[in-house]
Design a protein around this motif. Structure first.
Motif, PDB file in Angstrom:
ATOM      1  N   ILE A 130      -2.514   6.284   1.133  1.00 25.72           N
ATOM      2  CA  ILE A 130      -2.726   6.559   2.557  1.00 25.72           C
ATOM      3  C   ILE A 130      -3.853   5.696   3.100  1.00 25.72           C
ATOM      4  O   ILE A 130      -3.715   5.058   4.145  1.00 25.72           O
ATOM      5  CB  ILE A 130      -3.048   8.047   2.775  1.00 25.72           C
ATOM      6  N   PHE A 131      -4.977   5.667   2.374  1.00 22.35           N
ATOM      7  CA  PHE A 131      -6.120   4.909   2.858  1.00 22.35           C
ATOM      8  C   PHE A 131      -5.869   3.404   2.793  1.00 22.35           C
ATOM      9  O   PHE A 131      -6.379   2.639   3.603  1.00 22.35           O
ATOM     10  CB  PHE A 131      -7.373   5.286   2.071  1.00 22.35           C
ATOM     11  N   VAL A 186      -3.830   2.663   5.929  1.00 21.70           N
ATOM     12  CA  VAL A 186      -4.722   2.717   7.095  1.00 21.70           C
ATOM     13  C   VAL A 186      -5.584   1.463   7.154  1.00 21.70           C
ATOM     14  O   VAL A 186      -5.742   0.850   8.217  1.00 21.70           O
ATOM     15  CB  VAL A 186      -5.622   3.977   7.044  1.00 21.70           C
ATOM     16  N   VAL A 236     -12.229   6.508   9.614  1.00 16.68           N
ATOM     17  CA  VAL A 236     -11.506   7.276   8.593  1.00 16.68           C
ATOM     18  C   VAL A 236     -11.810   6.729   7.203  1.00 16.68           C
ATOM     19  O   VAL A 236     -12.095   7.482   6.256  1.00 16.68           O
ATOM     20  CB  VAL A 236      -9.984   7.241   8.855  1.00 16.68           C
ATOM     21  N   ILE A 237     -11.780   5.389   7.068  1.00 15.99           N
ATOM     22  CA  ILE A 237     -12.071   4.758   5.786  1.00 15.99           C
ATOM     23  C   ILE A 237     -13.529   4.993   5.394  1.00 15.99           C
ATOM     24  O   ILE A 237     -13.843   5.230   4.220  1.00 15.99           O
ATOM     25  CB  ILE A 237     -11.781   3.246   5.847  1.00 15.99           C
ATOM     26  N   SER A 267       0.830  -1.208   0.000  1.00 18.33           N
ATOM     27  CA  SER A 267       0.000   0.000   0.000  1.00 18.33           C
ATOM     28  C   SER A 267       0.864   1.257   0.000  1.00 18.33           C
ATOM     29  O   SER A 267       0.462   2.298  -0.531  1.00 18.33           O
ATOM     30  CB  SER A 267      -0.926   0.002   1.222  1.00 18.33           C
ATOM     31  N   VAL A 296      -3.521  -1.686   8.054  1.00 19.07           N
ATOM     32  CA  VAL A 296      -3.081  -1.620   9.448  1.00 19.07           C
ATOM     33  C   VAL A 296      -4.225  -2.044  10.367  1.00 19.07           C
ATOM     34  O   VAL A 296      -4.033  -2.802  11.319  1.00 19.07           O
ATOM     35  CB  VAL A 296      -2.592  -0.200   9.813  1.00 19.07           C
ATOM     36  N   LEU A 297      -5.443  -1.577  10.072  1.00 17.70           N
ATOM     37  CA  LEU A 297      -6.566  -1.975  10.919  1.00 17.70           C
ATOM     38  C   LEU A 297      -6.876  -3.467  10.750  1.00 17.70           C
ATOM     39  O   LEU A 297      -7.271  -4.135  11.706  1.00 17.70           O
ATOM     40  CB  LEU A 297      -7.794  -1.111  10.628  1.00 17.70           C
ATOM     41  N   CYS A 354      -9.597   3.915  12.765  1.00 16.97           N
ATOM     42  CA  CYS A 354      -9.150   3.685  11.382  1.00 16.97           C
ATOM     43  C   CYS A 354     -10.339   3.375  10.474  1.00 16.97           C
ATOM     44  O   CYS A 354     -10.412   3.864   9.336  1.00 16.97           O
ATOM     45  CB  CYS A 354      -8.146   2.535  11.329  1.00 16.97           C
TER      46      CYS A 354
END
Length: 452
Positions: free
Chosen positions: A302-303, A306, A184-185, A122, A309-310, A181
């Protein structure tokens, strides 16, 4: 608590109910929440399916969570030790749970390794089409083994640190961050052009799709999503203090798990629809479809980071629960230190898991009963040991340990109010064994063939 007690069999304790809830919810929240639940909702009636799912959570999920926590807290040991402490003849059910977690982690860590790889991808961007990259990566023996080992090292490092400093502390951090997270998504996904179709697919009620199969899907998702039958809830329950409210904790765990699944639907499906991909692509949704979506999205790198990671948070919170079941058994049974039990257990699990990792590459042609090592492990856990463990837990509480003893544990000898305790007892004794048996039979068509 002394160091000796922590290492050689005396059960340590959670620092409080929040730590326990975050750890138990973490064991339940896994990668399946992030792709399977949204897919089932979309395929099986949208909002109508959500309603059925919530009913199943209350009638099946929460009662079983209460049951497993009560076994663990009353027994005060690992899954095997808790069953054996309550009835010496039923220790085998705990052994089944330990085996389930052992096998479960062996193949689950394969997916965990993939997640780590996709975090790096990513950042750099896909070097080729998402499908081509997935095939080349999973077919690369070196990459598969390396990332598998990295994921296992992360899991072991947390479990070695113990209950409060390792599992509880990490879950207190990972679970809230997972929600942040996801939100945010969600914000980015739902603001994409064409995202409305994904929201409509996810939530629009369509009662015509509520077939018997949809009801069974809801029941199965509840059962497997909450990690019931793995021994994790029993093991974590052993670390719970007598003053903690079991029913309230069970509701909180189920609520958190369901909330994550629902938010995941809003995070994933609008983006998938916005870029014209299939929302029903199953597991490949996470490792092929979504990377392609992020690759085309403004700010996608970036997304993408994120998101994965989640996913890693979700994967690790589940993997440490799997490993803790095995480690707790080893510590209590063989009287070894937590560190030694963690390392040895991880090595043995890895020996079983490497063939699972290679099932997508050089060992893809090696099959047992028509299944690769990975598929066989998944089948044995999801279709066989989990439902059998659930049925036996209900029989144990309702007919062996006896409901009245379980009720005393749940209410802490009447000190904690649980107005639905009688309803819970009826569900455990008479309803849930039948419901879980139906799930078991429908998940294994060969059982029906035996009687034809």
């Amino acid at each position: 608590m002394s160091k000796q007690t922590q290492e050689t069999g005396g059960a340590p304790k959670w620092s409080g109910s929040f730590g326990f809830i975050m750890a138990a919810a973490g064991s339940a929240v896994g990668m399946g929440n992030l792709w399977r639940f949204p897919m089932l909702v979309g395929e099986s009636g949208g909002g109508a399916f959500v309603l059925v799912y919530l009913i199943c959570i209350f009638l099946v999920g929460i009662p079983l969570i209460i049951a497993e926590i009560s076994i663990g807290r009353a027994g005060g040991k690992d899954a095997f030790g808790s069953y054996k402490a309550l009835n010496a003849k039923w220790g085998g059910v705990g052994i089944l749970a330990v085996i389930t977690s052992f096998i479960g982690l062996s193949y689950y860590a394969v997916l965990g390794g993939w997640v780590i790889r996709y975090i790096f991808v990513s950042v750099t961007g896909l070097p080729e089409s998402s499908e081509a990259f997935f095939m080349s990566f999973t077919g690369n023996t070196g990459s598969q083994v390396i990332y598998y080992l990295v994921f296992m090292v992360i899991t072991v490092a947390i479990v070695v640190m113990g209950i409060q400093k390792g599992i509880e502390k990490s879950c207190k951090i990972m679970m809230p961050l997972l929600i942040v997270c996801l939100i945010v998504i969600v914000i980015r996904s739902c603001t994409l052009p064409g995202a409305g179709e994904g929201i409509k697919f996810f939530l629009k009620p369509d009662f015509s799709k509520l077939t018997p199969g949809a009801f069974l899907s809801a029941l199965g998702q509840v059962f497997f999503s909450l990690s019931l039958g793995t021994g994790a809830t029993i093991t974590y329950g052993a670390y719970l203090g007598k003053n903690q409210n079991i029913p309230k904790s069970a509701v909180s765990i189920a609520f958190f798990d369901t909330m994550v699944a629902m938010i995941a639907g809003f995070a994933i499906l609008p983006a998938v629809f916005a870029f014209g991909f299939s929302p029903t692509s199953g597991p490949s949704l996470m490792f092929q479809t979504l990377p392609a979506v992020f690759d085309e999205m403004t700010g996608g790198k970036i997304f993408g980071v994120v998101f994965f990671v989640l996913v890693l948070f979700a994967a690790v919170s589940t993997s440490i629960a799997f490993l803790e079941v095995v480690v707790s058994f080893a510590v209590n049974t063989f009287k070894v230190s937590r560190a030694k039990a963690s390392v040895i257990s991880a090595v043995l699990i890895t020996c079983l898991g490497i063939p699972c990792a290679l099932s997508f590459g050089i060992w893809s042609d090696i099959k047992i009963a028509g299944k690769t090592f990975f598929d066989l492990g998944d089948y044995l856990v999801s279709n066989v040991s989990l439902p059998i463990g659930g049925i036996l837990a209900c029989i144990f509480i309702g007919w062996v340990w006896k409901s009245k003893n379980a009720e005393k544990e749940v209410t802490n000898e009447g000190k904690i109010s649980f107005k639905l305790v009688s309803v819970w007892s009826v569900l455990i004794k008479f309803v849930l064994p039948v419901v879980i048996f139906i799930i078991f039979v429908t998940s294994n068509p060969w059982i029906i063939d035996l009687f034809q």
